[in-house]
Design a protein around this motif. Structure first.
Motif, PDB file in Angstrom:
ATOM      1  N   LEU A 461       0.839  -1.197   0.000  1.00  0.00           N
ATOM      2  CA  LEU A 461       0.000   0.000   0.000  1.00  0.00           C
ATOM      3  C   LEU A 461       0.873   1.245   0.000  1.00  0.00           C
ATOM      4  O   LEU A 461       1.970   1.236   0.545  1.00  0.00           O
ATOM      5  N   GLN A 462       0.343   2.300  -0.589  1.00  0.00           N
ATOM      6  CA  GLN A 462       1.061   3.581  -0.566  1.00  0.00           C
ATOM      7  C   GLN A 462       0.940   4.199   0.825  1.00  0.00           C
ATOM      8  O   GLN A 462      -0.079   4.050   1.492  1.00  0.00           O
ATOM      9  N   ASP A 465      -2.223   6.583   1.341  1.00  0.00           N
ATOM     10  CA  ASP A 465      -3.564   6.129   0.924  1.00  0.00           C
ATOM     11  C   ASP A 465      -4.681   6.670   1.819  1.00  0.00           C
ATOM     12  O   ASP A 465      -5.783   6.954   1.343  1.00  0.00           O
ATOM     13  N   SER A 502      -2.391   2.088  -5.990  1.00  0.00           N
ATOM     14  CA  SER A 502      -2.299   1.095  -4.907  1.00  0.00           C
ATOM     15  C   SER A 502      -3.272  -0.051  -5.214  1.00  0.00           C
ATOM     16  O   SER A 502      -4.322  -0.169  -4.591  1.00  0.00           O
ATOM     17  N   ASN A 505      -5.089  -2.202  -2.443  1.00  0.00           N
ATOM     18  CA  ASN A 505      -5.758  -1.582  -1.296  1.00  0.00           C
ATOM     19  C   ASN A 505      -7.214  -2.047  -1.208  1.00  0.00           C
ATOM     20  O   ASN A 505      -8.068  -1.633  -1.998  1.00  0.00           O
TER      21      ASN A 505
END
Length: 971
Positions: A461-462, A465, A502, A505
């Motif tokens: 994940l970024q 996010d 992402s 996510n």
């Protein structure tokens, strides 16, 4: 194939090619190879069974069963045949046949350890606990090994768990199990940890907590080594049961001295301290405080103990959160009790500020502080947030007026503050303009944060996010609370953008699923749900997100697929759980066996399971059953019966995970326990309506017409009268459930934005579908009466049927009128969707289908009457013989029904043309600086448009099938 490598059989070489074909999925070649082998060796039973496995896997179940029973009747004792038959019966979902197989084998080879253990496991698969106990003891007598003895003991415990009479459980099964273990203890034969665990389990179930404590603290307890702090945890549990708070306190204190970051022991420590204060406990003067050592029994001691833990933590090389959170927990408890001692621990606001400075860069900081925000006065919220922002190292850039973080740590700290701002209601208090400004800022921070995640893998994940998610939550507020239509399209656009950066996510996907479904666009949802890669129990806990909308939005093929997917999991649960239980016996994990049984029962009683099963059968009838004959076949293939109700209403379990979507709303806006209860009540009412509808439909073919006139005696004899009684009883139940449903909806419950999705019940009542369907089943009762009494004595019934036909057509026309309108409306450059029109169309198709099945029954009753009248005309040669009015009523009704259905199909064609011609490309979202790339806007609008088009197409296709069938309804 399992377990063939060790078999020293001269035929093994001959059988090997068949095994290989089956292993590789080449079932036809396996059958051919088996046939070749059987020509040369007719008595090679295993080849016959392997052929049966091939037949079973190619869909020839009956042939496979016949072959298997031929071999089973010979009571084979060779390992190959027994193993192969076990595999076959498992694939047939007939585990009870395996028990018969090994019962016969054990009789022939009474001293075989292997066959006795297989017999025990076969009983375990079908839950025959009494026979398991006997098989375990028989096995122990042949081979006196401890595990076999304790298999028998565990089977006694299972008998006690499954016994409906709790008294019998505590007076017979458990005491017998206890005596069996005590015998082994006295003889000093206890060898393994599992055996001690079992002894502890028995004593705990018998509520002999003191004895259980003695076992754990004594010599036997030394064997409890596999789990960390296993003995301590068991002692703690027993101390709590015995309400021995001094020991509870001393033990938890001692464990916290070893590890001051173990939260469960802080909770026990505080519980015991306050219990001792309430009991005014004082330590004995000369003896030790307790069996476990020193006891703390005052607030001063507790405060000092926590302060000491924080001092110790400061010397630790690794920062520990436990002591700091324990301080806040103690303040909360003191405040709850109305004590004035909390000042001794410090100001909660300052403590939380210091905690943030120490742990603010960790993602867990928000969830840690979330629990304690109610310690802050509401007037201090803004000041507290400002105070936190001041300590975050942010720096302004030339490109942006907003100060941005320079590293991941600063980003995490800022994210924590933003989440707390949402939780404290600061964002909720803003007006529309302020909210949009915050959304812009959050998206700017999100895009800036992507710089830190350039090296992230697709599966990671970024870091930023959550900024995107929080921006979407603010836009959802604008859409659902202030009716801002543009906001929902911005939500979708931002989430699609976030997902492109992402792709793994799950929160982006879940939120997209919810929003697309609320807009009535199911097409993108199926792919999103599939990419979530839901595993095992998740098909029950989050499956409702998919199955709730698929059919109701007209995606019948996808609905069928999603129901199948869910049902496959529920059906495999039965088989899988049996395997878990067997493994638990093999490896001595006895304490897990009751858990597996409870898990299986929980899934069997799942609300979602009952819903999917019911909706799947209704959907199958909708898609496959056109006229009464095919309706009868479909109902027969589903083994449906109007008398049988297989839903465990009293034991229904709501296993839905209603908190699967992240939420930062304050408590007053979050999902409450009351919301859960109301949602379960609504879901249960709707399930009852659907279940009763299904049972009423399944009763139609049972009212088949017989040409001979019926008298009351004959009807009672052949049981048809009882069938109409069943229909009338179900109709009364449906009316009562509908009334309950209407009363429920009068409460006008509003669930939180991301709370449980409402059922289809409100639409079912408001668009008239309910009245249509109920009147159809009353019509069935009238037609049956006409069929029973004949035409001559039923003028009143005929008139009633004629009036029913007229009112039914009026209601269907009203329902059609509620389906009219634009699905997508373009107003002042803004898109507005009307998904309720789709739901109404789906209800219309369903109601027309039920109308068709009832009309088909009516046709089957009237056709023989007309045939008899025509014969009488020919005999008497009277052309002027008057036709009863019911025939005219029916023909007029069928003609009007045909016209109405044709009109709906034409309207749907018009909808298709409008949706195809609609150009959304030129529409841009107003009031936004949010959208970096226009492609996401076009993607979102295209997906919704395409989904609507797909829905309308599927609904139209199904209605065309119904129209073709209506045309055949001519007496």
């Amino acid at each position: 194939m399992a377990a063939r490598g060790h078999v020293q059989d001269p035929n093994d070489r001959r059988l090997r090619p068949i095994y290989d074909y089956l292993d590789n999925g080449n079932n036809k070649m396996a059958i051919q190879q088996a046939d070749k082998l059987l020509k040369k060796h007719k008595d090679l039973h295993c080849a016959k069974v392997l052929k049966a496995i091939g037949l079973q896997r190619t869909g020839k179940q009956d042939e496979a069963y016949t072959l298997a029973q031929e071999v089973a009747a010979l009571e084979p004792t060779d390992d190959n045949s027994l193993q192969a038959l076990t595999i076959l019966y498992r694939e047939m979902h007939r585990p009870e046949l395996v028990t018969k197989l090994y019962e016969a084998a054990v009789k022939k080879v009474p001293n075989s350890e292997e066959y006795h253990s297989h017999l025990f496991m076969a009983y375990a698969r079908v839950g025959e606990y009494k026979k398991m106990q006997q098989a375990g003891m028989a096995l122990y007598k042949i081979v006196p090994k401890n595990p076999y003895y304790f298999w028998s003991v565990m089977s006694l415990i299972m008998q006690s768990i499954s016994a409906q009479d709790e008294n019998l459980s505590k007076t017979m099964f458990l005491p017998l199990a206890e005596r069996m273990v005590e015998k082994m203890v006295k003889e000093d034969k206890i060898e393994a940890e599992a055996e001690v665990e079992l002894y502890y389990m028995i004593l705990e179930r018998l509520e002999k907590y003191r004895e259980a404590l003695d076992v754990v603290r004594g010599k036997l307890g030394e064997k409890l080594t596999s789990e960390l702090q296993s003995r301590e945890n068991k002692c703690m549990a027993m101390y709590k049961k015995l309400r021995r708070w001094p020991e509870c306190n001393a033990l938890s204190r001692r464990l916290l001295l070893k590890n001051s970051d173990d939260w469960q022991f802080y909770i026990t420590y505080f519980d015991s301290v306050f219990q001792l204060i309430d009991e005014s406990w004082t330590p004995p003067l000369e003896e030790e405080h307790s069996l476990e050592g020193e006891v703390h029994y005052s607030i001063e001691q507790a405060v000092k103990f926590i302060e000491d833990r924080i001092t110790e933590e400061s010397k630790s090389s690794r920062p520990l959160r436990g002591p700091y959170l324990a301080k806040l927990e103690l303040i909360r408890r003191l405040r709850h009790r109305g004590c004035n001692d909390e000042h001794k621990l410090g100001d909660p606001e300052e403590l939380m500020f210091q905690y943030f400075r120490k742990f603010g860069d960790k993602p867990c900081c928000f969830t840690d502080l979330k629990v304690f925000v109610d310690l802050l006065p509401a007037s201090q919220y803004t000041k507290f947030i400002s105070q936190l922002l001041e300590v975050i190292p942010l720096s302004a850039t030339a490109e942006s007026e907003i100060a941005l973080p320079d590293d991941i740590k600063a980003l995490q700290q800022h994210l924590c503050v933003v989440q707390l701002s949402r939780l404290l209601g600061i964002y909720h208090a803003m007006d529309k303009k302020q909210k949009l400004t915050v959304v812009q800022e959050l998206m700017l921070r999100y895009r800036h944060g992507l710089e830190f995640g350039k090296s992230c893998l697709k599966t990671e994940l970024q870091f930023s996010d959550y900024y995107c998610l929080l921006a979407v939550h603010l836009l959802l507020d604008l859409w659902l609370e202030e009716g801002e239509e543009t906001a929902v399209w911005q939500c979708l656009t931002l989430l699609e953008e976030g997902l492109s950066h992402s792709p793994s996510n799950a929160q982006f996907k879940l939120l997209l699923i919810r929003i697309y479904c609320r807009l009535g666009a199911f097409e993108p949802v199926a792919e999103l749900y599939s990419s979530l890669d839901a595993k095992h129990i998740q098909h029950d806990t989050i499956g409702y997100l998919l199955t709730r909308y698929a059919e109701s939005l007209g995606h019948y093929a996808a609905a069928s697929q999603s129901c199948n997917f869910a049902l496959r999991f529920f059906h495999s649960n039965q088989k899988d759980t049996s395997e878990y239980i067997i493994q638990a016996y093999k490896y001595g994990a006895f304490e897990k066996i009751p858990e597996f049984i409870a898990f299986r029962n929980r899934l069997n009683s799942s609300l979602h399971f009952a819903q999917v099963r019911t909706e799947r059968m209704l959907l199958d009838l909708l898609l496959e059953a056109n006229i009464s004959t095919s309706l009868e076949e479909s109902i027969k293939s589903m083994s449906l019966s109007p008398e049988e109700d297989d839903i465990p209403w009293k034991d229904l379990r709501d296993n839905r995970d209603l908190t699967v979507l992240f939420n930062w709303d304050p408590k007053d806006r979050d999902i409450s326990e009351e919301h859960r209860k109301l949602s379960l009540e609504e879901e249960t009412l709707w399930l009852r309506i659907r279940s009763l509808t299904l049972r009423l439909v399944s009763g139609l073919p049972t009212l088949s017409h017989t040409i001979q006139p019926k008298n009351s005696e004959k009807t009672a004899e052949n049981g048809v009268s009882s069938k109409i009684d069943t229909i009338r009883s179900l109709l009364q139940q449906l009316e009562a459930t509908v009334d309950s449903g209407k009363k429920f909806l009068e409460q006008k419950i509003q669930y939180p934005v991301l709370g449980p999705p409402p059922t289809r019940m409100a639409g079912f009542f408001s668009n008239g579908s309910c009245q249509c369907q109920t009147s159809l089943f009353y019509l069935v009762s009238d037609i049956y009466e006409l069929d029973t009494n004949g035409l001559e004595d039923s003028a009143e019934v005929q008139e009633r049927i004629g009036n029913s036909f007229k009112s039914l057509l009026e209601r269907l026309t009203d329902l059609f009128n509620k389906c009219k309108g634009d699905l997508i409306e373009v107003r002042d450059g803004t898109l507005k969707t009307h998904p309720n029109l789709l739901e109404n169309l789906v209800f219309f198709v369903e109601t027309i289908s039920i109308t068709l099945w009832v009309s088909s029954y009516c046709d089957s009753v009237l056709r023989p009457f007309k045939s008899n009248l025509q014969k009488k005309k020919k005999k008497k040669k009277e052309s002027s013989l008057a036709m009863p009015p019911v025939f005219t009523h029916f023909l007029d009704y069928v003609t009007d029904l045909q016209t109405l259905t044709s009109n709906v199909i034409d309207y749907i064609k018009g909808l298709e043309i409008i949706l195809t011609a609609l150009k959304l490309e030129d529409l841009s979202l107003k009031d936004t600086l949010l959208l970096q790339e226009e492609k996401f806007t076009k993607t979102v609008q295209g997906k919704v448009q395409s989904s609507y088009h797909h829905s309308v197409q599927e609904i139209g296709e199904l209605l065309k099938k119904r129209l073709d069938t209506i045309k055949k309804l001519k007496i």
